[in-house]
Design an enzyme around this catalytic site. Sequence first.
Site, short mmCIF file in Angstrom:
data_model
loop_
_atom_site.label_atom_id
_atom_site.label_comp_id
_atom_site.label_asym_id
_atom_site.label_seq_id
_atom_site.Cartn_x
_atom_site.Cartn_y
_atom_site.Cartn_z
N ASP A 1 -10.16 45.74 22.93
CA ASP A 1 -11.14 46.50 23.46
C ASP A 1 -12.17 47.56 22.37
O ASP A 1 -11.21 48.01 21.68
CB ASP A 1 -10.78 47.18 24.82
CG ASP A 1 -11.81 47.85 25.48
OD1 ASP A 1 -12.79 47.51 25.65
OD2 ASP A 1 -11.39 49.22 26.16
N ASP B 1 -14.51 50.72 23.73
CA ASP B 1 -14.75 51.87 24.44
C ASP B 1 -13.28 52.23 24.60
O ASP B 1 -12.71 51.90 25.73
CB ASP B 1 -15.55 51.86 25.44
CG ASP B 1 -17.18 51.71 25.11
OD1 ASP B 1 -17.65 52.27 24.11
OD2 ASP B 1 -17.83 50.83 25.56
N LYS C 1 -22.77 46.02 25.27
CA LYS C 1 -23.98 45.28 24.57
C LYS C 1 -24.13 46.21 23.33
O LYS C 1 -24.85 45.69 22.30
CB LYS C 1 -25.04 45.06 25.52
CG LYS C 1 -24.85 44.23 26.37
CD LYS C 1 -26.24 43.80 27.11
CE LYS C 1 -25.82 42.44 28.16
NZ LYS C 1 -26.15 42.75 29.59
#
Length: 222
Positions: free
Chosen positions: A8, A10, A118
């Site tokens: 992942d 963030d 995104k």
Amino acid sequence: MLKGLIFDLDGVIADTARFHLQAWNQLAQRLDIVLPPEANDALRGRSRMDSLNLILSYGNKVDAYSDEEKAAFAQSKNDLYLQLIQTLTPADILPGIAQLLQDAKALGLHMSIASASKNAPTILKHLQLDTAFDTIVDPAKLHRGKPDPEIFTLAQQALNLQASDVISFEDASAGVQAIKAANQFAVGIGDAQVLKQADYIVASTADLQLSKIVAAFKEVSA
Ligand code: B16
Ligand code: MG
């Protein structure tokens, strides 16, 4: 046999989760919505529109706005978020991550990013990590967001690996749920209570040591 790592972004590679929260908080204030403390974890890892709908639900306003208004809210949150991430530099790579990536490369492991954001390619550029990963899943191609397993399964397939060949890293409970639903080994980073479904949990990225994680993975796979 371990062949790949899936990350992942963030909250795992960089502490951008605080920028998401800051931008969402500003929008919530504008809409007169007070975010409860649990929003902090609940918003992590969720797609932009899922996050917006969750925020509106905290204010009982899910049906108060048209799709056009919601799209404008999401856009204004993202505009602020984009301003905030302009300040990112390689110094914002979370502690322990650079070493982990280096150790993984030395072991010949393949690596992929499974971020709902995104903005992931922009962030990786600012961190000077844009060549560190073999693949990045394009979240625009997803049918369902985390906690659905789709993004982790796609990352694993892009590396040409089986679920039993990979270890995936997450800071969000929705993300850990997604990894487990993809039948992969989950490393959770954060509060052990919140991430209790993970196979291996550390409080912070600074505690990540590849040798220890691989030992735990081998124990489960034995
Ligand atoms: P964007 P991750 C997630 O990234 C964030 O945790 C989440 O807060 C955000 O809403 C989501 O990306 C979408 O991000 O609005 O930039 O497209 O944790 O999956 O790396
Ligand atoms: Mg995250």
